[in-house]
Design an enzyme around this catalytic site. Structure first.
Site, PDB file in Angstrom:
ATOM      1  N   GLY A  23     -18.203  32.557  19.059  1.00  0.00           N
ATOM      2  CA  GLY A  23     -16.857  33.061  19.264  1.00  0.00           C
ATOM      3  C   GLY A  23     -16.850  34.535  19.634  1.00  0.00           C
ATOM      4  NE  ARG A  27     -22.014  35.675  15.607  1.00  0.00           N
ATOM      5  CZ  ARG A  27     -20.949  35.041  15.120  1.00  0.00           C
ATOM      6  NH1 ARG A  27     -20.638  33.843  15.552  1.00  0.00           N
ATOM      7  NH2 ARG A  27     -20.190  35.625  14.214  1.00  0.00           N
ATOM      8  NE  ARG A  90     -16.971  26.955  16.277  1.00  0.00           N
ATOM      9  CZ  ARG A  90     -16.933  28.237  15.902  1.00  0.00           C
ATOM     10  NH1 ARG A  90     -17.369  29.179  16.724  1.00  0.00           N
ATOM     11  NH2 ARG A  90     -16.499  28.589  14.709  1.00  0.00           N
ATOM     12  CB  THR A  93     -18.855  32.434  10.702  1.00  0.00           C
ATOM     13  OG1 THR A  93     -17.644  32.886  11.343  1.00  0.00           O
ATOM     14  CG2 THR A  93     -20.010  33.301  11.149  1.00  0.00           C
ATOM     15  CG  MET A 183     -10.207  29.355  13.130  1.00  0.00           C
ATOM     16  SD  MET A 183      -9.427  30.970  13.386  1.00  0.00           S
ATOM     17  CE  MET A 183      -7.789  30.471  13.907  1.00  0.00           C
ATOM     18  CG  ASP A 207     -15.292  32.846   4.301  1.00  0.00           C
ATOM     19  OD1 ASP A 207     -14.333  32.232   3.811  1.00  0.00           O
ATOM     20  OD2 ASP A 207     -15.587  32.799   5.515  1.00  0.00           O
TER      21      ASP A 207
END
Length: 239
Positions: A23, A27, A90, A93, A183, A207
């Protein structure tokens, strides 16, 4: 094919048949400069950096997609229909919903439930956005061989990062066994299924939704090397 597209200004042949999709465009830059031989930037439109280089002798592209299903849907569609991409992975995170998941664990999304705009894609019933088994199997086998902390199961693609109910609103998904929330996977899987190409969502837990424990932004951008290497090794195996 029609190149360039509205959001990717690459020329025909600039993009490899297999693309990794982080995303965060930074990165994408980090992975290209860290892992690829002779990486060439083919896209800077809207800051969504895209690179092509080689990894263990195989041409691989890495394209940033931005946040959310609509953004992923744009890039997946243009890569598939504008540039003939056949394999899309993909790398992102996610927030863990299940208590057995730990920070930096890896998750492969077998299927992706969703809660927002992509309901419009339902063909009169309930369509289940699903990963390509060939990509999933290869990634899982490589992870097991490397003894990585890998989990495979259903994930949730949510259109809302902030909600009025906060983490409490995710408990029904947890109760149905959903491993993690992100997402973009559902949009990617739907685009791939409609086009008859292969897609996989590979995630690093950044997380823990119900405890608040989280990785730093810097760790999210640069430190998830196990996922990056697993995605690149998968790309080599399926090329």
């Amino acid at each position: 094919m029609n190149v360039p597209t509205a959001h990717i200004q690459a020329k025909h042949g600039d993009i490899a048949p297999i693309v990794l999709l982080p995303g965060d465009p930074l990165r994408a830059k980090y992975i290209a400069q860290t892992y690829l031989e002779n990486p060439q930037c083919y896209n800077e439109v809207r800051g969504m950096l895209g690179y092509t280089g080689s990894y263990h002798g195989v041409r691989v592209s890495i394209q940033g997609t931005g946040m959310g299903g609509p953004s992923m849907g744009i890039y997946a569609h243009e890569l598939i229909h504008g540039y003939g991409v056949k394999h899309l992975i993909r790398i992102g995170t996610a927030g863990a919903l299940q208590p057995h998941l730990k920070l930096k664990d890896l998750v492969l999304g077998i299927s992706a439930s969703y809660d927002g705009a992509y309901r419009d894609f339902q063909p009169g019933g309930t369509l289940v956005p699903t990963a390509s088994f060939a990509l999933l199997q290869q990634a899982y086998e490589l992870a097991m061989q490397a003894k990585l902390p890998i989990h495979a199961g259903s994930i949730l693609s949510s259109d809302a990062f902030y909600t009025k109910d906060g983490p409490e609103g995710l408990k029904p998904w947890k109760d149905h066994g959903i491993l993690a929330v992100e997402m973009e996977a559902a949009a990617l899987y739907l685009a791939a299924q409609r086009a008859g190409v292969q897609a996989l969502c590979m995630l690093t837990i950044s997380d823990l939704v119900f405890t608040g424990e989280a990785a730093t932004p810097e760790e999210r951008q640069t430190s998830f090397h196990a996922m990056m290497e697993l995605a690149l090794d998968t790309a080599v195996k399926v090329s």
